[in-house]
Design an enzyme around this catalytic site. Structure first.
Site, PDB file in Angstrom:
ATOM      1  N   SER A  31      16.027 -50.163  70.791  1.00 48.84           N
ATOM      2  CA  SER A  31      15.440 -50.083  69.454  1.00 48.84           C
ATOM      3  C   SER A  31      16.411 -49.358  68.535  1.00 48.84           C
ATOM      4  CB  SER A  31      14.101 -49.365  69.539  1.00 48.84           C
ATOM      5  OG  SER A  31      13.635 -49.094  68.244  1.00 48.84           O
TER       6      SER A  31
ATOM      7  N   LYS B  32       6.797 -45.353  72.023  1.00 53.85           N
ATOM      8  CA  LYS B  32       6.049 -46.417  72.722  1.00 53.85           C
ATOM      9  C   LYS B  32       5.286 -47.313  71.748  1.00 53.85           C
ATOM     10  CE  LYS B  32       3.984 -43.316  75.292  1.00 53.85           C
ATOM     11  NZ  LYS B  32       4.799 -42.115  75.036  1.00 53.85           N
TER      12      LYS B  32
ATOM     13  N   ASN C 228      -4.992 -37.128  71.751  1.00 57.87           N
ATOM     14  CA  ASN C 228      -3.820 -36.243  71.752  1.00 57.87           C
ATOM     15  C   ASN C 228      -2.550 -37.043  71.504  1.00 57.87           C
ATOM     16  OD1 ASN C 228      -4.218 -37.518  74.219  1.00 57.87           O
ATOM     17  ND2 ASN C 228      -3.518 -35.811  75.473  1.00 57.87           N
TER      18      ASN C 228
ATOM     19  N   GLY D 176      -0.083 -39.894  69.706  1.00 58.18           N
ATOM     20  CA  GLY D 176       0.151 -40.349  68.331  1.00 58.18           C
ATOM     21  C   GLY D 176       1.206 -41.423  68.364  1.00 58.18           C
TER      22      GLY D 176
ATOM     23  N   THR E 255      -0.016 -33.467  65.636  1.00 62.22           N
ATOM     24  CA  THR E 255      -0.211 -32.076  65.192  1.00 62.22           C
ATOM     25  C   THR E 255       0.798 -31.661  64.114  1.00 62.22           C
ATOM     26  OG1 THR E 255       1.259 -31.335  66.943  1.00 62.22           O
ATOM     27  CG2 THR E 255      -1.092 -31.349  67.454  1.00 62.22           C
TER      28      THR E 255
ATOM     29  N   LYS F 221      15.487 -45.298  69.434  1.00 57.71           N
ATOM     30  CA  LYS F 221      16.092 -44.351  68.483  1.00 57.71           C
ATOM     31  C   LYS F 221      17.597 -44.169  68.685  1.00 57.71           C
ATOM     32  CE  LYS F 221      12.728 -41.545  66.512  1.00 57.71           C
ATOM     33  NZ  LYS F 221      11.973 -40.321  66.330  1.00 57.71           N
TER      34      LYS F 221
HETATM   35  P1  IMP Z   1      -3.059 -31.761  75.818  1.00 57.54           P
HETATM   36  O1  IMP Z   1      -2.795 -33.169  76.229  1.00 57.54           O
HETATM   37  O2  IMP Z   1      -3.580 -31.649  74.411  1.00 57.54           O
HETATM   38  O3  IMP Z   1      -3.902 -31.028  76.798  1.00 57.54           O
HETATM   39  O4  IMP Z   1      -1.654 -30.986  75.798  1.00 57.54           O
HETATM   40  C1  IMP Z   1      -0.918 -30.724  76.978  1.00 57.54           C
HETATM   41  C2  IMP Z   1       0.576 -30.864  76.729  1.00 57.54           C
HETATM   42  O5  IMP Z   1       0.889 -32.230  76.497  1.00 57.54           O
HETATM   43  C3  IMP Z   1       1.085 -30.114  75.498  1.00 57.54           C
HETATM   44  O6  IMP Z   1       2.401 -29.662  75.766  1.00 57.54           O
HETATM   45  C4  IMP Z   1       1.129 -31.182  74.429  1.00 57.54           C
HETATM   46  O7  IMP Z   1       2.050 -30.882  73.416  1.00 57.54           O
HETATM   47  C5  IMP Z   1       1.554 -32.376  75.253  1.00 57.54           C
HETATM   48  N1  IMP Z   1       1.141 -33.657  74.668  1.00 57.54           N
HETATM   49  C6  IMP Z   1      -0.093 -34.181  74.642  1.00 57.54           C
HETATM   50  N2  IMP Z   1      -0.075 -35.378  74.046  1.00 57.54           N
HETATM   51  C7  IMP Z   1       1.191 -35.633  73.706  1.00 57.54           C
HETATM   52  C8  IMP Z   1       1.843 -36.752  73.098  1.00 57.54           C
HETATM   53  O8  IMP Z   1       1.251 -37.768  72.741  1.00 57.54           O
HETATM   54  N3  IMP Z   1       3.185 -36.626  72.935  1.00 57.54           N
HETATM   55  C9  IMP Z   1       3.877 -35.542  73.340  1.00 57.54           C
HETATM   56  N4  IMP Z   1       3.319 -34.481  73.921  1.00 57.54           N
HETATM   57  C10 IMP Z   1       1.978 -34.535  74.104  1.00 57.54           C
END
Ligand code: IMP
Length: 428
Positions: free
Chosen positions: A413, A16, A38, A40, A301, A331
């Site tokens: 893309s 995105k 959370n 990225g 992460t 991709k």
């Molecule tokens: P949380 O959002 O940290 O509570 O994580 C909950 C779930 O959402 C987990 O499986 C994370 O790996 C996933 N998750 C959270 N943010 C992302 C993101 O930006 N991309 C992909 N998975 C995400």
């Protein structure tokens, strides 16, 4: 003067950031409506890589106002870190970044609770990013959360903080056998953040609605993806916010009648981080190859992403829930060189063919994908910017996705860089 929403149509990480960056060229406002750091989003401009977590990728364009809406949860030190990181790279971040007074603050105890709760679940953990997202939304819904606007009235902030710390310390000590927090320490820490952030705090609902009324181009940037949505995803293996198009209205304070288009971002294959069902996941060399070629490691992460073939059952669900008006397929170049490519068109469960995504986790977890096989292409699609120049098999793949999902592809893309894409339809 359209208002365009961009949402992830899978489990997040669809690319995105690049799409938002591209669409921002013509947008005057770019706004995030849910989630937190959370997320990225990676954008590559002239060989410089920018990874954004909280700030909309629109910040990389001069003259664009970026908004962090009321639906977002904000960890102030992460936000300040991001602002300072951008400034160090020569990107100005001043009044062009605005944060809603109504956005909820992620507090240190939310992060501690997120981690403690995950650890206590053992094998049944969700695999969260450990950023405190879930517990912050819990407090929001429990009506005990602390909002960004509260930073501006220290007495009120302290009052709420003391009440929360009292409550959370009981939980941490008695349920998780962990040390509690000091309200005074948090207060002092957050006072420092307030000094740095106060210039950015605003009534963003007014700003965005006035911009819409003035006919400006507005882009609403979703984080995560439809299958991670709290209501419409693979609950409980989801994030805690509304990652679907409807979330853009509540997460910014925009009425649904103001929305012009909804673009679903679809990676040409499927990935997922964290736990939860994923019918087309590949546990073999092909999955490994997709991960390596696609650089499928979390931007937040660093975790390796689970990889698999494209699943059009979940995409049909995403098309319906979001009311997608178009797709952006990302991709595509990662699939270069495969002799055959598989597309999932349904699932088999206990001998029965399912063509819609089951709501029951127990069923979804045990679905066997039904595939259609298509010929792959041997040439490179990397950087191609015209549809007719794609190998015929790649064109056939795109067309088949459109047919199966019932939504047209507006943009394709073909690489990480800004100009590596095919535009079939303009949006502003
Ligand atoms: P949380 O959002 O940290 O509570 O994580 C909950 C779930 O959402 C987990 O499986 C994370 O790996 C996933 N998750 C959270 N943010 C992302 C993101 O930006 N991309 C992909 N998975 C995400």
């Amino acid at each position: 003067m359209p208002v365009v929403i961009v949402v992830g149509a899978q489990w997040g990480d669809e690319g995105k950031g690049k799409v938002v960056d591209y669409l921002t060229k013509k947008a005057e406002i770019v706004a995030r409506f849910q989630g937190g750091h959370n997320a990225g989003h990676t954008v590559v401009i002239k060989d410089k890589k920018y990874v954004l977590h909280l700030i909309p990728s629109g910040i990389l364009h001069k003259g664009t106002t970026c908004i962090i809406g009321n639906g977002v949860v904000v960890e102030p030190s992460a936000l300040i870190g991001e602002i300072e990181g951008l400034r160090a790279k020569g990107i100005p971040v001043k009044k062009n970044l605005l944060v809603s007074k109504n956005a909820h603050l992620i507090m240190p105890y939310h992060i501690a609770l997120d981690k403690a709760c995950e650890t206590s679940k053992g094998k049944k953990s969700i695999g969260t990013t450990g950023r405190g997202i879930g517990p912050t939304y819990v407090d929001k819904m429990a009506r005990s959360g602390i909002r960004v606007g509260d930073l501006l009235t220290p007495e009120l902030f302290m009052e709420k903080l003391q009440a929360n710390v009292r409550h959370v310390n009981v939980l941490l000590k008695n349920l998780y056998n962990q040390k509690g927090f000091s309200a005074k320490k948090i207060f002092d820490e957050y006072a420092g953040y307030t000094r740095k952030l106060s210039v950015h705090i605003a009534d963003t609902d007014l700003i965005i609605n006035r911009a819409i009324a003035a006919g400006k181009n507005v882009l609403l940037e979703g984080a995560q993806g439809t299958l991670l949505d709290i209501d419409h995803g693979t609950y409980p293996f989801v994030t805690s916010s509304s990652a679907v198009a409807g979330g853009a209205c509540t997460g910014l304070g925009i009425g649904p009648t103001k929305i012009s288009k909804v673009l679903g971002i679809v990676k040409a294959y499927t990935t997922r981080v964290g736990s939860g069902p994923f019918p087309t996941e590949l546990h073999d060399a092909t999955g490994e190859l997709i991960r390596e070629k696609g650089g499928e490691f979390g931007a937040t992460t660093g975790r390796p992403r689970r990889c698999g073939w494209l699943d059009t059952v979940i995409l049909k669900h995403a098309a319906m829930i979001n009311g997608l008006s178009g797709m952006v397929i990302t991709k595509l170049d990662i699939l270069d060189g495969f002799s055959t490519i598989k597309i999932c068109t349904g699932y088999r469960y206990r001998g029965k063919l399912l063509t819609e995504m089951p709501k029951e986790l127990g069923i979804f977890e045990n679905c066997i994908p039904v595939y259609e096989e298509m010929a792959g292409w041997q040439g490179s699609t990397a950087g191609i910017s015209s549809f007719s120049k794609l190998p015929k098999e790649a064109r056939a793949y795109i067309k088949r996705i459109e047919e199966l999902v019932g939504v047209r592809a507006d943009i394709i893309s073909t690489g990480q860089k800004r100009d590596e894409l095919i535009t079939l339809r303009e949006h502003f």
